[in-house]
Each structure stands twice: as structure tokens, then as C-alpha cells.
Enzyme design. Structure first.
Site, PDB file in Angstrom:
ATOM      1  N   SER A 135     -33.733  -4.607 -25.439  1.00 47.24           N
ATOM      2  CA  SER A 135     -32.660  -4.748 -26.441  1.00 47.24           C
ATOM      3  C   SER A 135     -31.279  -4.659 -25.801  1.00 47.24           C
ATOM      4  CB  SER A 135     -32.781  -3.636 -27.497  1.00 47.24           C
ATOM      5  OG  SER A 135     -34.013  -3.722 -28.151  1.00 47.24           O
ATOM      6  N   TYR A 235     -22.712 -14.775 -21.879  1.00 46.15           N
ATOM      7  CA  TYR A 235     -22.344 -15.710 -22.940  1.00 46.15           C
ATOM      8  C   TYR A 235     -23.478 -16.722 -23.167  1.00 46.15           C
ATOM      9  CZ  TYR A 235     -20.197 -19.560 -25.373  1.00 46.15           C
ATOM     10  OH  TYR A 235     -19.958 -20.571 -26.273  1.00 46.15           O
ATOM     11  N   GLU A 244     -32.745 -19.385 -30.604  1.00 53.13           N
ATOM     12  CA  GLU A 244     -34.080 -18.765 -30.539  1.00 53.13           C
ATOM     13  C   GLU A 244     -34.418 -18.100 -31.880  1.00 53.13           C
ATOM     14  OE1 GLU A 244     -34.667 -15.743 -27.541  1.00 53.13           O
ATOM     15  OE2 GLU A 244     -36.799 -15.597 -27.995  1.00 53.13           O
TER      16      GLU A 244
END
Ligand code: FAD
Length: 381
Positions: A135, A235, A244
Site C-alpha cells: 500500500s 507519477y 487499473e
């Protein structure tokens, strides 16, 4: 079946094409491929020959044209008619691996990396997640140190879709200082000394697609493989996540639609207490709830995809579509198994597999909690 609101005759033709391909090339083998945890490599080139592998990419990079709306429709039909989610996600790993190269790569990199993948000759994977954390992308640890006209990579990546068989991997590495400003993207090719597949991972669902742990030890990669400017990779990663998450929202809709269809067919055929399951109001209402939630998730995915094509899809909208899709899918597959009774718990039933496949979606491509972080930040709480 309700389709996306954005669909035109072109999308309908594409759906028919994808359905025909999946009925012939995937469905007869779906169960075996899932059980064997692999589908044949030739399927990539077969899909490319059918005009379905390079959708959503411009023709000048070897693509078949179209945009994300076309990809969503074709991919949904591959799931509905092929009935193997693992195969479809394995075939689609280039959908996250190639866009950074297409957006930021040089013409030479497009020729070397993008074209052979879109023609189905090579397999591509994207490697961001590390054993120490997924994450917190800005904190990734795999290092790439410049040494002459090479970068020397040291580190590990995990949970990489198609990583076991990939010929090229778009890898997120740390070339600079800490946090997001020190990240770059570089392509590592199979066979590069120091690059190994350390493990093929066993997982809950998506069995037909391979998932790998990758290792880089003093791995010398040509500097010519760096994508875009050094330290500008974050970026590219963030831009990639938006598409996605939209793909994943679309997959949730497709898988739920398949679970719903399987449940209707089963409920019509199975009898209990002298009548078919559809004769019970409680079963009909379960099906009605499934249909309603699928329609709601499809509507949001449709809106966000339409905005994306127009150029105004904010990242929080993709995050909302993904969370709506994953919540809906968790509910629908659970109901589908329940309607199937004991058979829903048996491996030869499609809904048993879909139930397992569904568990990935609140985790992969950014977790449900991270989606809410993105939404919270954008809303400015
Ligand atoms: C089958 C599969 C395929 C995958 N394919 C790929 C791939 O091709 N390429 C790739 O790079 N990765 C891939 N992934 C990795 C996936 O993207 C990560 O698993 C995901 O981003 C979560 O990272 P993590 O597993 O390290 O969990 P962690 O980041 O360790 O999170 C653990 C838990 O803590 C929560 N958490 C973490 N931070 C916060 C926070 N700030 N606020 C609230 N909660 C938080 C998370 O939501 C989660 O519930 C794949 C994963 C799976 C399972």
C-alpha cells in the site's frame, strides 16, 4: 443482460467477437486450466490474432485502437463465455505493465517492449509490490544504482501477476532519495543475470494465472531500459492505478454477472419441496438483489469510464467505482454459493471458483482502505 450505457454497435460487435473466441478457446478448458494453475502460452498469440489482445492501444504502438470502454466490454465477454477468471487476468497483465512504457517510453522502447507484447509473442508484468509492503508505494525499497550505462538492482517484489512466465517486467525502483520523489520505472527482461523468479505463489483464487515473487541481486539492467526521466516514476504509477482500478471495477461487474447467470440457471433447474428454487420468493428476492447491485456497480463503472475517455476522470472516482464493484461482488458471489447449496461449495461448480476469485478485488490494485484514503483526501475531510 443490461450493457454499459456508453455502448454502441461497435461495442456490440466486439462483444460478439470476444464471446466467440472465449467459447471456442477458453470455455472447453477453463476448469482444467484453473485446476492445473496454468493456461497455455499460445493463448496470448491466439487472442492477438483474434484482434482482442491489443485493444485500447493506439495503432502506432502495435495496438488495435479503441479505448477503455472497448477493453471493458471485450474483457467482460471473455469472463462470461470463457468462465475462467484466472485465464482472463493472466492474459491481461500487460494492461498494467505496458501503459507506463506507452506514455513515457522512447520509440525504441515501444519497438522493443510494447509491440512484441501486443502481438502476443511476449508476456509482460508489472512489479510494484514488495514483501515489506504494497500500500505504501512511496516507501518501496528495491534499489537501482547507476553504474556507467547500467543500473544495478537489488531487492524483491511479490504478488506479481504473470511474473513466473513474464519476458519483461516493468519494475518500480528507488533511484533517488526517500519518498515518492525517488522512484523510477525500469524494464527488466527475462534472462538478465541476477533476476530470478524466486517463487510461484499458491493462492486463494485466480488459479489459472501465475503469481510470482521476484528477486534482484546485483542485477545489471541497461540504462536504456529506464522509462521516462529518472525519479519521475511515482507519477507514472499513480496514472496507471486509475486505469487499473477501472479495469478491476469492470471485472467485478463481469464476474458478478457470471455468478448471477449461473445462479438463475441452477435455481430454475434445482427442485426442493416439490418445486423449482425459483418458486420460492426468498430465492427470487436473492436474485433480484444480485441483479440490482450489479446494475448499480455497472452504472458507476460506466459513468467513470465515460468521464475517463472524455479526459475528466479524477482518481477518487476510479476508487469509488472499485470499492462499489468489490462490495457488490463480495455480496453476489456469497448469494450465488448460497443458492447452489452444497454444490456451491464443490470445486466442479463455477460459483465455488468465483467465490474464491472474488476475494482478491478488495485487496489487489490498492486495497479497499487505500481507496477510502484517496476518496477522503479528495473530499478534503
Ligand atoms: C493475486 C494478486 C495479484 C497481484 N498482482 C500484482 C501485480 O501484478 N503487481 C503488483 O505490483 N502488485 C500486485 N499485487 C499486490 C497488491 O496490489 C497488494 O497486495 C496490495 O496493494 C496491498 O499491499 P499489501 O499486500 O502489501 O498489504 P499492506 O499494504 O501490508 O496492507 C495490509 C492491510 O493494512 C491496510 N492498510 C495499509 N495502509 C493503510 C492505511 N494507510 N490506512 C488504512 N489501512 C491501511 C490495508 O488496507 C490492508 O488491509 C497482487 C496481489 C494479489 C493478492
Amino acid at each position: 443482460m443490461p450493457t454499459y450505457l456508453f455502448e454502441t454497435e461497435e461495442h456490440a460487435a466486439l462483444r460478439a467477437q470476444a464471446r466467440k473466441f472465449a467459447e471456442r478457446a477458453i470455455a472447453p478448458n477453463a476448469h482444467a486450466w484453473e485446476e492445473n494453475e496454468e493456461f497455455p502460452r499460445e493463448l496470448y498469440s491466439e487472442l492477438a490474432k483474434a484482434g482482442l489482445h491489443a485493444l485500447g492501444y493506439p495503432e502506432d504502438v502495435g495496438g488495435a485502437g479503441g479505448d477503455i470502454t472497448h477493453v471493458l466490454c471485450a474483457s467482460e465477454e471473455l469472463v462470461l463465455a470463457g468462465k475462467s477468471v484466472g485465464t482472463v487476468v493472466g492474459l491481461g497483465s500487460h494492461g498494467i505493465a505496458l501503459p507506463p512504457i506507452v506514455r513515457f517510453g522512447t520509440p525504441e522502447q515501444i519497438d522493443r517492449f510494447v509491440k512484441p507484447v501486443l502481438s502476443g509473442e511476449k508476456i509482460a508484468a508489472l512489479a510494484i509490490t514488495e514483501p515489506g509492503g504494497g500500500s505504501d508505494v512511496a516507501n518501496l525499497k528495491t534499489r537501482a544504482v547507476r553504474d556507467g550505462d547500467h543500473y544495478v538492482l537489488d531487492g524483491a517484489k511479490t504478488f506479481i501477476t504473470s511474473g513466473v512466465r513474464a519476458d519483461l517486467v516493468t519494475v518500480a525502483v528507488r533511484t533517488g532519495g526517500p519518498a515518492h520523489g525517488g522512484i523510477s520505472m525500469i524494464v527488466v527482461e527475462r534472462g538478465t543475470p541476477g533476476f530470478t523468479v524466486s517463487k510461484k505463489l499458491k493462492k486463494t483464487g485466480w488459479w489459472a494465472s501465475d503469481t510470482a515473487e521476484l528477486s534482484f541481486e546485483s542485477c545489471r539492467v541497461p540504462a536504456a531500459n529506464l522509462i521516462g526521466e529518472e525519479n519521475s516514476g511515482f507519477y507514472a504509477i499513480m496514472a496507471n492505478f486509475v486505469t487499473e482500478r477501472l479495469f478491476l471495477a469492470g471485472q467485478c461487474v463481469a464476474i458478478a454477472e457470471l455468478a448471477y447467470r449461473e445462479s438463475i440457471a441452477y435455481a430454475r433447474e434445482r427442485s426442493a419441496f416439490g418445486k423449482n428454487l425459483t418458486g420460492f420468493q426468498v430465492i427470487r428476492h436473492k436474485l433480484a438483489d444480485m441483479a440490482t447491485r450489479i446494475a448499480a456497480a455497472r452504472a458507476l463503472t460506466s459513468e467513470v469510464a465515460t468521464r475517463f475517455v472524455r479526459g475528466d476522470a479524477a482518481p477518487q472516482l476510479a476508487a469509488m467505482a472499485k470499492n462499489t464493484g468489490t462490495d457488490m461482488l463480495s455480496f453476489v458471489v456469497d448469494q450465488a454459493v448460497q443458492i447452489h447449496g452444497g454444490y456451491g461449495y464443490m470445486r466442479e461448480y463455477v460459483v465455488e471458483r468465483l467465490y474464491r476469485d472474488a476475494r482478491l478485488y478488495p485487496i489487489g490494485g490498492g486495497t479497499r482502505e487505500i481507496m477510502n484514503e484517496i476518496i477522503s483526501k479528495a473530499e478534503g475531510y
